[in-house]
Design an enzyme around this catalytic site. Structure first.
Site, PDB file in Angstrom:
ATOM      1  N   LYS A 150      12.103   0.156  -0.481  1.00  0.00           N
ATOM      2  CA  LYS A 150      10.933   0.240  -1.368  1.00  0.00           C
ATOM      3  C   LYS A 150      10.156  -1.080  -1.355  1.00  0.00           C
ATOM      4  O   LYS A 150       8.931  -1.111  -1.235  1.00  0.00           O
ATOM      5  CB  LYS A 150      11.388   0.570  -2.797  1.00  0.00           C
ATOM      6  N   CYS A 190       1.855  -3.091  -8.061  1.00  0.00           N
ATOM      7  CA  CYS A 190       2.912  -3.025  -7.044  1.00  0.00           C
ATOM      8  C   CYS A 190       2.817  -4.157  -6.031  1.00  0.00           C
ATOM      9  O   CYS A 190       3.709  -4.996  -5.952  1.00  0.00           O
ATOM     10  CB  CYS A 190       2.832  -1.690  -6.313  1.00  0.00           C
TER      11      CYS A 190
HETATM   12  N1  SAJ Z   1      -6.353  -3.394  -0.379  1.00  0.00           N
HETATM   13  C1  SAJ Z   1      -7.094  -4.235   0.451  1.00  0.00           C
HETATM   14  N2  SAJ Z   1      -7.237  -3.874   1.763  1.00  0.00           N
HETATM   15  C2  SAJ Z   1      -6.712  -2.726   2.273  1.00  0.00           C
HETATM   16  C3  SAJ Z   1      -5.937  -1.899   1.437  1.00  0.00           C
HETATM   17  C4  SAJ Z   1      -5.774  -2.266   0.110  1.00  0.00           C
HETATM   18  O1  SAJ Z   1      -7.604  -5.279   0.042  1.00  0.00           O
HETATM   19  O2  SAJ Z   1      -6.922  -2.462   3.477  1.00  0.00           O
HETATM   20  C5  SAJ Z   1      -6.147  -3.775  -1.788  1.00  0.00           C
HETATM   21  C6  SAJ Z   1      -6.713  -2.751  -2.785  1.00  0.00           C
HETATM   22  O3  SAJ Z   1      -8.087  -2.975  -3.004  1.00  0.00           O
HETATM   23  C7  SAJ Z   1      -5.856  -3.008  -4.006  1.00  0.00           C
HETATM   24  C8  SAJ Z   1      -4.498  -3.424  -3.420  1.00  0.00           C
HETATM   25  O4  SAJ Z   1      -4.761  -3.767  -2.073  1.00  0.00           O
HETATM   26  O5  SAJ Z   1      -6.370  -4.071  -4.778  1.00  0.00           O
HETATM   27  C9  SAJ Z   1      -3.406  -2.372  -3.490  1.00  0.00           C
HETATM   28  O6  SAJ Z   1      -3.921  -1.090  -3.174  1.00  0.00           O
HETATM   29  P1  SAJ Z   1      -3.167  -0.035  -2.227  1.00  0.00           P
HETATM   30  O7  SAJ Z   1      -4.031   1.158  -2.168  1.00  0.00           O
HETATM   31  O8  SAJ Z   1      -2.813  -0.668  -0.942  1.00  0.00           O
HETATM   32  O9  SAJ Z   1      -1.777   0.239  -2.932  1.00  0.00           O
HETATM   33  P2  SAJ Z   1      -1.312   0.611  -4.450  1.00  0.00           P
HETATM   34  O10 SAJ Z   1      -0.899  -0.659  -5.122  1.00  0.00           O
HETATM   35  O11 SAJ Z   1      -2.300   1.450  -5.150  1.00  0.00           O
HETATM   36  O12 SAJ Z   1      -0.023   1.496  -4.144  1.00  0.00           O
HETATM   37  C10 SAJ Z   1       1.044   0.965  -3.369  1.00  0.00           C
HETATM   38  C11 SAJ Z   1       1.383   1.975  -2.270  1.00  0.00           C
HETATM   39  N3  SAJ Z   1       2.289   1.356  -1.304  1.00  0.00           N
HETATM   40  C12 SAJ Z   1       2.071   1.412   0.032  1.00  0.00           C
HETATM   41  O13 SAJ Z   1       1.093   1.932   0.511  1.00  0.00           O
HETATM   42  C13 SAJ Z   1       3.110   0.821   0.909  1.00  0.00           C
HETATM   43  C14 SAJ Z   1       2.013   3.220  -2.904  1.00  0.00           C
HETATM   44  O14 SAJ Z   1       2.427   4.141  -1.919  1.00  0.00           O
HETATM   45  C15 SAJ Z   1       3.236   2.816  -3.761  1.00  0.00           C
HETATM   46  O15 SAJ Z   1       3.853   3.939  -4.364  1.00  0.00           O
HETATM   47  C16 SAJ Z   1       2.716   1.908  -4.850  1.00  0.00           C
HETATM   48  O16 SAJ Z   1       2.165   0.727  -4.219  1.00  0.00           O
HETATM   49  C17 SAJ Z   1       3.880   1.559  -5.769  1.00  0.00           C
HETATM   50  O17 SAJ Z   1       3.967   2.163  -6.857  1.00  0.00           O
HETATM   51  O18 SAJ Z   1       4.759   0.777  -5.384  1.00  0.00           O
END
Ligand code: SAJ
Length: 408
Positions: free
Chosen positions: A202, A256
Site C-alpha cells: 500500500k 495520501c
Molecule cells: N498530481 C500531480 N500530477 C499528476 C497526478 C497527480 O501533480 O500527474 C497531484 C494531484 O493534483 C493531487 C495529488 O497529486 O494534488 C494526489 O492526487 P492523485 O490523484 O494522484 O491521488 P489521490 O491522493 O487522490 O489518491 C491516491 C491514489 N493512489 C495511487 O494512485 C497510487 C489512490 O488510488 C489511493 O487509494 C489513495 O491515494 C489513498 O487513499 O491512498
C-alpha cells in the site's frame, strides 16, 4: 453476521454502507458523538459522488446504524485515520485506540481487519498485542488481516467494487475469511499475502506515484531554467514505450501521497525525503512566479482550492498553503465545489492584477471567457500551473500568459 466498522470517515462510511447494502447487519462506530448523530440523520460532510444516495439505500435496508458504543460483532473493520505528526512521524494513536476498544468486546471466532494505511509491521506488532490483551490468542481464537483501502477520492464507490484488493492475513484462515467477506462486493481480483507485505505494498503504491510526480516537478523547474517547455517535452518523451512522465503542478495534496511515503522513511537518508521536499517545494515555486510578476499589495486571484480536479476535498491543498505565502498581496480564492468559495469568478477578478489557475476543475474550462476576465482585471498576468488553459486564446485576448514549467 454483524460487522462493526470503526471510523466513519472517507473510507469507513462508504465501506459500512456497501456491506449494509449487501445484506449484512452493520454498525458504524465513531468516537465523535455528534458525527454519529448526524450520520443517523443522513447528514455528513463527505462530498463523494453518489455517497448520499448510497447511504440512504443502506438506511432503507434497515441493516445500518451509527453508534458511539462499540458492540459485540462477528467482524471488526478498522478504518481510522493515521496522520503524521509535526516531524513526519506516524501517529498510530487512533489505531491503538481502536485496537484497545475492539479487545474489550472481542470474542472467539471473530475476524478483525485493519484497513488504515500504516507502517510495515503495525498489524502484527502494534494491533495484534492490543487485541490479545483480553486473553484470546490471534490465529487460534480469532482471525486478523490487513486489507488496505486503495480507492481514489472522487471515485470511491466505483473503485471500492472494481479495484483489486490485497489481503495480508496472519495465517491462512485469516486470509480466507477476509477474502470471503470482501468477495461479497469486490469485482476485482483479490490477492492474499502476509500482513507486512500488504502494508508495504500500500505504501509502495503511493510512494511510487509521489516519486513520479516529483520527477515531473523536477523536470518542470529544469525546463524553466533551460528555456524550454515541460509540457511539450513530456509529450515527446512519453512517446517512448517505456516512459510515462506524470504531470507537474503546484504541489501534491490530499490525505495520501503527502503522508504515506513518510511511513517508509528510516532516518533522514534515502530517496523519499528528497521526493517529499521537491513536491512540497512546488507551492513556493508558484509563489515565486507570482511575486516576480505581480506588484506588491495588488490583488491575486487563485482558482481552485481543492487538492485536485473535480473534487471539493481540501486536505493538504497546495492552494491553501500558497495563501499563507502571499502575505504581500490581497489574495482572493475561488472553488466551484467548496460552498464558501463558490462566488462569481467575474466578480472576483474585478481589479485583480494576477489570475492563477491552481486546480484544473472542468468547471473553469466550461465557464471562463478570457476576454471577459481581462476586461475586468486591472493587470493582465495569467499563471497556469497545470497547462490547462488555452494559452493562445488568453494571449490573443491580451494576457501576459505564464505557464508553470516553461519560461514564459
Ligand atoms: N498530481 C500531480 N500530477 C499528476 C497526478 C497527480 O501533480 O500527474 C497531484 C494531484 O493534483 C493531487 C495529488 O497529486 O494534488 C494526489 O492526487 P492523485 O490523484 O494522484 O491521488 P489521490 O491522493 O487522490 O489518491 C491516491 C491514489 N493512489 C495511487 O494512485 C497510487 C489512490 O488510488 C489511493 O487509494 C489513495 O491515494 C489513498 O487513499 O491512498
Amino acid at each position: 453476521m454483524r460487522i462493526s466498522v470503526l471510523g466513519l470517515g472517507y473510507i469507513g462510511l462508504p465501506t459500512a454502507a456497501i456491506f449494509a447494502n449487501r445484506g449484512f447487519e452493520v454498525v458504524g462506530f465513531d468516537t465523535n458523538g455528534d458525527k454519529v448523530e448526524d450520520i443517523n440523520h443522513g447528514v455528513f460532510d463527505i462530498h463523494e459522488p453518489g455517497l448520499r444516495a448510497f447511504l440512504r439505500d443502506a438506511f432503507n435496508t434497515g441493516n445500518f446504524r451509527a453508534d458511539e458504543k462499540l458492540v459485540e460483532s462477528d467482524v471488526f473493520i478498522i478504518c481510522v485515520p493515521t496522520p503524521i505528526d509535526d516531524s513526519n512521524k506516524p501517529d498510530l494513536s487512533y489505531v491503538k485506540d481502536a485496537g484497545e476498544r475492539v479487545s474489550t468486546v472481542l470474542e472467539r471466532d471473530n475476524l478483525v481487519i485493519l484497513e488504515s494505511t500504516v507502517p510495515p509491521g503495525t498489524t502484527e506488532n502494534v494491533l495484534l498485542p492490543l487485541l490479545e490483551e483480553n486473553g484470546l490468542k490471534a490465529g487460534k481464537d480469532f482471525s486478523l488481516s490487513y486489507c488496505p483501502e486503495r480507492v481514489m477520492p472522487g471515485k470511491i464507490l466505483k473503485e471500492l467494487t472494481e479495484n483489486q484488493r490485497i489481503i495480508g492475513g496472519i495465517d491462512e484462515k485469516s486470509c480466507r475469511r477476509a477474502e470471503e467477506l470482501y468477495s461479497t462486493f469486490v469485482e476485482g481480483d483479490i490477492f492474499t499475502t502476509d500482513p507486512t507485505t500488504a502494508e508495504f505494498s500500500k505504501l509502495a503504491e503511493n510512494t511510487y506515484r509521489d516519486t513520479n510526480i516529483a520527477l515531473a516537478n523536477e523536470f518542470a523547474r529544469l525546463c524553466e531554467l533551460h528555456g524550454t517547455d515541460v509540457w511539450r517535452m513530456r509529450k515527446l518523451a512519453n512517446n517512448h514505450p517505456r516512459v510515462d512522465i506524470l504531470k507537474p503542478g503546484p504541489g501534491v495534496g490530499g490525505h495520501c501521497l503527502p503522508v504515506d511515503p513518510w511511513f517508509l522513511v528510516n532516518g533522514d537518508s534515502g530517496l523519499i525525503p528528497v521526493v517529499r521536499k521537491i513536491n512540497d517545494g512546488m507551492v513556493e515555486h508558484v509563489g515565486k512566479r507570482i511575486r516576480d510578476n505581480t506588484p506588491k499589495e495588488s490583488v491575486v486571484v487563485l482558482l481552485g482550492t481543492a487538492y485536485k480536479a473535480n473534487t471539493e476535498d481540501q486536505r493538504n491543498s497546495p492552494t491553501m498553503k500558497l495563501v499563507e505565502r502571499l502575505q504581500d498581496f490581497e489574495v482572493r480564492i475561488h472553488d466551484p465545489y467548496v460552498s464558501e468559495q463558490r462566488g462569481d469568478v467575474y466578480h472576483l477578478v474585478k481589479g485583480a492584477h494576477t489570475l492563477v489557475l491552481m486546480v484544473d476543475h472542468r468547471y473553469y474550462a466550461d465557464t471562463i471567457t478570457p476576454s471577459k476576465v481581462l476586461e475586468l482585471m486591472e493587470g493582465n498576468t495569467v499563471i497556469d500551473s497545470r497547462d490547462f488553459f488555452d494559452a493562445k486564446g488568453w494571449e490573443e485576448a491580451g494576457a501576459e500568459y505564464i505557464l508553470l514549467g516553461a519560461n514564459r
